[in-house]
Enzyme design. Structure first.
Site, mmCIF file in Angstrom:
data_model
loop_
_atom_site.group_PDB
_atom_site.id
_atom_site.type_symbol
_atom_site.label_atom_id
_atom_site.label_comp_id
_atom_site.label_asym_id
_atom_site.label_seq_id
_atom_site.Cartn_x
_atom_site.Cartn_y
_atom_site.Cartn_z
ATOM 1 N N SER A 191 24.294 -14.027 -14.869
ATOM 2 C CA SER A 191 24.856 -14.275 -16.209
ATOM 3 C C SER A 191 26.192 -13.554 -16.349
ATOM 4 O O SER A 191 26.437 -12.544 -15.675
ATOM 5 C CB SER A 191 23.895 -13.748 -17.271
ATOM 6 O OG SER A 191 24.524 -13.722 -18.536
ATOM 7 N N TYR A 204 18.317 -7.133 -20.436
ATOM 8 C CA TYR A 204 18.669 -8.426 -19.816
ATOM 9 C C TYR A 204 19.885 -8.256 -18.901
ATOM 10 O O TYR A 204 19.875 -8.690 -17.743
ATOM 11 C CB TYR A 204 18.958 -9.434 -20.927
ATOM 12 C CG TYR A 204 19.422 -10.806 -20.478
ATOM 13 C CD1 TYR A 204 18.510 -11.795 -20.104
ATOM 14 C CD2 TYR A 204 20.780 -11.137 -20.472
ATOM 15 C CE1 TYR A 204 18.949 -13.070 -19.727
ATOM 16 C CE2 TYR A 204 21.218 -12.404 -20.101
ATOM 17 C CZ TYR A 204 20.296 -13.366 -19.728
ATOM 18 O OH TYR A 204 20.734 -14.625 -19.357
HETATM 19 P P1 NAD Z 1 15.721 -22.327 -20.482
HETATM 20 O O1 NAD Z 1 14.852 -21.760 -21.527
HETATM 21 O O2 NAD Z 1 15.863 -23.792 -20.424
HETATM 22 O O3 NAD Z 1 15.252 -21.853 -19.051
HETATM 23 C C1 NAD Z 1 14.567 -20.662 -18.792
HETATM 24 C C2 NAD Z 1 13.271 -21.050 -18.087
HETATM 25 O O4 NAD Z 1 12.601 -19.877 -17.631
HETATM 26 C C3 NAD Z 1 12.305 -21.757 -19.014
HETATM 27 O O5 NAD Z 1 12.393 -23.155 -18.883
HETATM 28 C C4 NAD Z 1 10.935 -21.238 -18.587
HETATM 29 O O6 NAD Z 1 10.058 -22.230 -18.105
HETATM 30 C C5 NAD Z 1 11.250 -20.234 -17.490
HETATM 31 N N1 NAD Z 1 10.390 -19.064 -17.627
HETATM 32 C C6 NAD Z 1 10.475 -18.085 -18.542
HETATM 33 N N2 NAD Z 1 9.458 -17.209 -18.374
HETATM 34 C C7 NAD Z 1 8.735 -17.665 -17.316
HETATM 35 C C8 NAD Z 1 7.558 -17.210 -16.653
HETATM 36 N N3 NAD Z 1 6.908 -16.089 -17.032
HETATM 37 N N4 NAD Z 1 7.063 -17.946 -15.624
HETATM 38 C C9 NAD Z 1 7.686 -19.091 -15.235
HETATM 39 N N5 NAD Z 1 8.809 -19.557 -15.816
HETATM 40 C C10 NAD Z 1 9.318 -18.849 -16.842
HETATM 41 O O7 NAD Z 1 17.151 -21.619 -20.648
HETATM 42 P P2 NAD Z 1 18.425 -21.596 -19.660
HETATM 43 O O8 NAD Z 1 19.513 -21.037 -20.493
HETATM 44 O O9 NAD Z 1 18.622 -22.868 -18.960
HETATM 45 O O10 NAD Z 1 18.033 -20.462 -18.617
HETATM 46 C C11 NAD Z 1 18.151 -20.605 -17.208
HETATM 47 C C12 NAD Z 1 18.772 -19.369 -16.615
HETATM 48 O O11 NAD Z 1 20.127 -19.286 -17.052
HETATM 49 C C13 NAD Z 1 18.128 -18.039 -17.041
HETATM 50 O O12 NAD Z 1 18.013 -17.205 -15.904
HETATM 51 C C14 NAD Z 1 19.124 -17.459 -18.022
HETATM 52 O O13 NAD Z 1 19.053 -16.062 -18.065
HETATM 53 C C15 NAD Z 1 20.412 -17.947 -17.409
HETATM 54 N N6 NAD Z 1 21.557 -17.929 -18.302
HETATM 55 C C16 NAD Z 1 21.591 -18.709 -19.412
HETATM 56 C C17 NAD Z 1 22.700 -18.644 -20.237
HETATM 57 C C18 NAD Z 1 22.788 -19.492 -21.478
HETATM 58 O O14 NAD Z 1 23.735 -19.288 -22.234
HETATM 59 N N7 NAD Z 1 21.896 -20.410 -21.739
HETATM 60 C C19 NAD Z 1 23.772 -17.793 -19.931
HETATM 61 C C20 NAD Z 1 23.702 -17.015 -18.789
HETATM 62 C C21 NAD Z 1 22.593 -17.094 -17.974
#
Ligand code: NAD
Ligand code: MG
Length: 299
Positions: A191, A204
């Site tokens: 991130s 985080y």
């Molecule tokens: P999202 O909610 O669609 O994806 C996160 C996924 O993590 C969920 O779909 C869920 O199924 C999975 N998850 C959470 N806890 C879990 C567990 N205990 N067991 C199995 N699966 C689990 O949101 P996203 O934003 O697409 O997140 C994907 C990645 O991107 C993450 O690592 C997040 O930290 C990172 N990220 C997101 C952003 C943003 O702005 N959305 C920015 C930087 C990084």
């Protein structure tokens, strides 16, 4: 300065990428994509696959929604089958599977809690049973629980955040590596928080920093086997993580603090994952690609 309103899609079907969002909050994490308004844009119809991942099998954690869904769809366009690991978001997972299958590829749904120590073994056994090989591992699952101060971060929150965001990456990678061959690839979702930090995401941000170091060390270790290890550092992206973790008010202007003055959409991340997963990225290892609207230029 007004943000430039970007468009995506074809000349006949051209849509605006949203700049602001209606206030919304989801009282659960992981959040649910089908409950979001507007729905995240996970596919760019102008992205045409050219078989870059033909005959490959990808494991994508958090593959049901958000960035993971966009990765699964772009990988399918490039010819890969995918194994989507998620906690319990059945409806989102089924929609992603459908999108992959519409593109003529296969998708296996695995609702598995990555905090369980046995999760990695189960994922590998099911993947091999369904597809016979593993070529790409995308460690992408994540949670975030904003808190106003370090004193508010309980031991339980600390453990959950580290368990999902980095320990699960470590355990799944350790179990998958023996099955990877020269040319295969590992991609970790870190991130912008690993670089810019945020006072409300101390735990985080710490896990995301750990992912960067994990990526670099593992890349050194696996280079001799021809296995590349890289990371992607997204900035603010419109995914279920946002309404599930921030207040309804906060999500309204998500991404407004970036130089591009908007949040990104999941489809804007996918080509970077394809690059790192495919032969196009054959001389890239130990690196992080920043897809963040320029956010780290100002931090
Ligand atoms: P999202 O909610 O669609 O994806 C996160 C996924 O993590 C969920 O779909 C869920 O199924 C999975 N998850 C959470 N806890 C879990 C567990 N205990 N067991 C199995 N699966 C689990 O949101 P996203 O934003 O697409 O997140 C994907 C990645 O991107 C993450 O690592 C997040 O930290 C990172 N990220 C997101 C952003 C943003 O702005 N959305 C920015 C930087 C990084
Ligand atoms: Mg989800």
């Amino acid at each position: 300065m007004q943000p430039i309103i970007p468009y995506y899609g074809s000349v006949t079907k051209c849509e605006e990428v949203p700049i602001t969002f209606p206030p919304q909050h989801q009282n659960r994490q992981p959040g649910l994509e089908y409950m979001m308004n507007p729905l995240p844009i996970y596919d760019n119809p102008n992205y045409i696959g050219t078989g870059k991942l033909k005959h490959k099998t990808a494991i994508i954690t958090g593959g049901d929604s958000g960035i993971g869904r966009a990765i699964a769809v772009a990988f399918a366009k490039e010819g890969a089958n995918s194994v989507l690991v998620y906690l319990n978001e059945e409806q989102d997972a089924r929609a992603t599977k459908e999108a992959v299958e519409k593109l003529g590829r296969k998708s296996l749904l695995l609702p598995i809690d990555l905090r369980e120590k046995k999760a990695a073994e189960q994922i590998i056994a099911q993947t091999l049973k369904a597809f016979g090989s593993i070529n790409i591992l995308v460690n992408n699952a994540g949670v975030q629980f904003p808190q106003p101060s370090i004193e508010k971060i309980t031991d339980q929150q600390l453990e959950t955040t580290f368990d999902v965001n980095i320990q699960s990456f470590f355990r799944l990678t350790r179990a998958v590596v023996p099955y990877l061959r020269s040319g295969d690839s590992i991609i970790n979702t870190t991130s912008v928080q690993a670089y810019a930090g945020s006072g409300q995401l101390i735990d985080y941000a710490s896990t995301k920093g750990a992912i960067v170091s994990f990526t670099r060390a593992l890349a050194h270790n696996l280079a001799g086997k021809g296995i590349r290890v890289n990371a992607i550092a997204p900035g603010p992206i419109w995914t279920p993580l946002q309404p599930a973790s921030w207040s309804a008010e906060t999500v309204k202007t998500l991404g407004a603090n970036t130089p591009m003055k908007r949040s990104g959409q999941p489809y804007e991340l996918a080509p970077a994952y394809v690059l790192l997963a495919s032969e196009d990225g054959s001389y890239i290892t130990g690196q992080t690609i920043h897809v963040n609207g320029g956010q780290t230029m100002t931090s």
